[in-house]
Design a protein around this motif. Structure first.
Motif, PDB file in Angstrom:
ATOM      1  N   MET A 255     -27.803 -40.641  69.123  1.00 39.43           N
ATOM      2  CA  MET A 255     -27.678 -41.993  68.576  1.00 39.43           C
ATOM      3  C   MET A 255     -28.370 -42.981  69.508  1.00 39.43           C
ATOM      4  O   MET A 255     -28.139 -42.988  70.719  1.00 39.43           O
ATOM      5  N   ILE A 256     -29.246 -43.818  68.927  1.00 34.62           N
ATOM      6  CA  ILE A 256     -29.943 -44.832  69.707  1.00 34.62           C
ATOM      7  C   ILE A 256     -29.689 -46.203  69.084  1.00 34.62           C
ATOM      8  O   ILE A 256     -29.598 -46.334  67.862  1.00 34.62           O
ATOM      9  N   HIS A 257     -29.549 -47.216  69.934  1.00 37.78           N
ATOM     10  CA  HIS A 257     -29.343 -48.573  69.439  1.00 37.78           C
ATOM     11  C   HIS A 257     -29.752 -49.577  70.510  1.00 37.78           C
ATOM     12  O   HIS A 257     -30.048 -49.215  71.653  1.00 37.78           O
ATOM     13  N   LYS A 258     -29.771 -50.852  70.139  1.00 34.29           N
ATOM     14  CA  LYS A 258     -30.092 -51.905  71.089  1.00 34.29           C
ATOM     15  C   LYS A 258     -28.948 -52.082  72.082  1.00 34.29           C
ATOM     16  O   LYS A 258     -27.783 -51.908  71.721  1.00 34.29           O
ATOM     17  N   PRO A 259     -29.251 -52.425  73.331  1.00 34.74           N
ATOM     18  CA  PRO A 259     -28.175 -52.692  74.289  1.00 34.74           C
ATOM     19  C   PRO A 259     -27.387 -53.933  73.880  1.00 34.74           C
ATOM     20  O   PRO A 259     -27.914 -54.837  73.215  1.00 34.74           O
ATOM     21  N   SER A 260     -26.130 -53.983  74.263  1.00 38.72           N
ATOM     22  CA  SER A 260     -25.275 -55.114  73.906  1.00 38.72           C
ATOM     23  C   SER A 260     -24.432 -55.517  75.104  1.00 38.72           C
ATOM     24  O   SER A 260     -24.255 -54.752  76.058  1.00 38.72           O
ATOM     25  N   ASN A 261     -23.892 -56.721  75.033  1.00 40.64           N
ATOM     26  CA  ASN A 261     -23.043 -57.214  76.107  1.00 40.64           C
ATOM     27  C   ASN A 261     -22.188 -58.350  75.571  1.00 40.64           C
ATOM     28  O   ASN A 261     -22.467 -58.904  74.503  1.00 40.64           O
ATOM     29  N   MET A 262     -21.153 -58.702  76.316  1.00 40.45           N
ATOM     30  CA  MET A 262     -20.324 -59.857  75.974  1.00 40.45           C
ATOM     31  C   MET A 262     -20.714 -61.013  76.889  1.00 40.45           C
ATOM     32  O   MET A 262     -21.049 -60.794  78.066  1.00 40.45           O
TER      33      MET A 262
END
Length: 240
Positions: free
Chosen positions: A114-121
């Motif tokens: 599974m690949i996706h864009k990095p995320s953060n709060m």
């Protein structure tokens, strides 16, 4: 089992050693929630113990900390000896980056990448929020550079970028279309993975959810049977 003992090199021989990533990827020891979580310090210790041997790497992880995962990736790339990685069930998010450190990447037919864009709060004003968005774009470029090294001939990174945008779950046969992956026959035994660890992902395939949930039910059934057997033995002892 202590947290530090989980990632000790297993099945070590004179020429090879096994390393398992079977939990979340975290920044340090204090961030671990269970024994199977892994931080960069664990890999430093494991590679020191392996002493330049060939590495067999096994992954069943939904990901975790981007920077911890990138550090682990770079450590594995620098490690001497041949590195073979097998995705036992899932290499998701930053765990998919760690998998790319291998010289040979193996996926059983019933495993997933599974690949996706990095995320953060982020908490703050508009300027701080815009900066976080810019920072995430830069971080993504670093992740894309890792994927580039494992792309099949003719596959453009723009294709992977679009897949990351959509949070794409790839079966082994689908992953083989884009990355240099060797697909092998899947094992009917399912590696355990807690679906709660994937709750922030939006495109989890139904068959993957069903597989994990069935594994959980089977595990509970086994525990129930063990408890019944134990109670039966205790009753028999009381009647003696």
């Amino acid at each position: 089992m202590s947290r530090l003992s989980y990632l000790k090199v297993k099945n070590s021989t004179d020429t090879s050693a096994d390393i398992y990533f079977y939990g979340d990827i975290v920044g340090d020891e204090w961030e671990k929630w269970c024994d199977t979580d892994t931080c960069p310090k664990d890999i430093i210790d494991a590679l020191s113990e392996a002493q330049g041997k060939d590495l067999n790497i096994y992954i069943n992880s939904g990901g975790g900390s981007v920077f911890a995962g990138l550090a682990i990736y770079n450590m594995l790339v620098r490690a001497k000896g041949k590195k073979v990685c097998c995705i036992d069930s899932l290499a998701g998010s930053i765990a998919s980056v760690i998998a790319m450190a291998a010289d040979e990447l193996i996926m059983p037919s019933n495993s997933y990448l599974m690949i996706h864009k990095p995320s953060n709060m982020v908490w703050g004003n508009a300027t701080e929020m815009r900066k976080m968005a810019d920072d995430l774009d830069i971080i993504q470029l670093g992740i894309e550079d890792v994927y580039k090294n494992k792309l099949k001939d003719g596959v453009d990174i723009e294709t992977i970028r679009t897949m990351m945008e959509d949070e794409t779950w790839l079966t082994a046969s689908e992953a083989e279309k884009y990355f240099n992956v060797k697909v092998v026959e899947g094992n009917k035994a399912v590696a355990k993975l807690d679906l709660n660890n994937l709750k922030n992902y939006k495109n989890i395939p139904k068959e993957f959810k069903d597989k994990i949930q069935k594994g959980g039910r089977d595990e509970h059934l086994q525990l129930d049977n063990e408890l019944k057997n134990k109670l039966q033995i205790e009753l028999e002892l009381l009647n003696m």
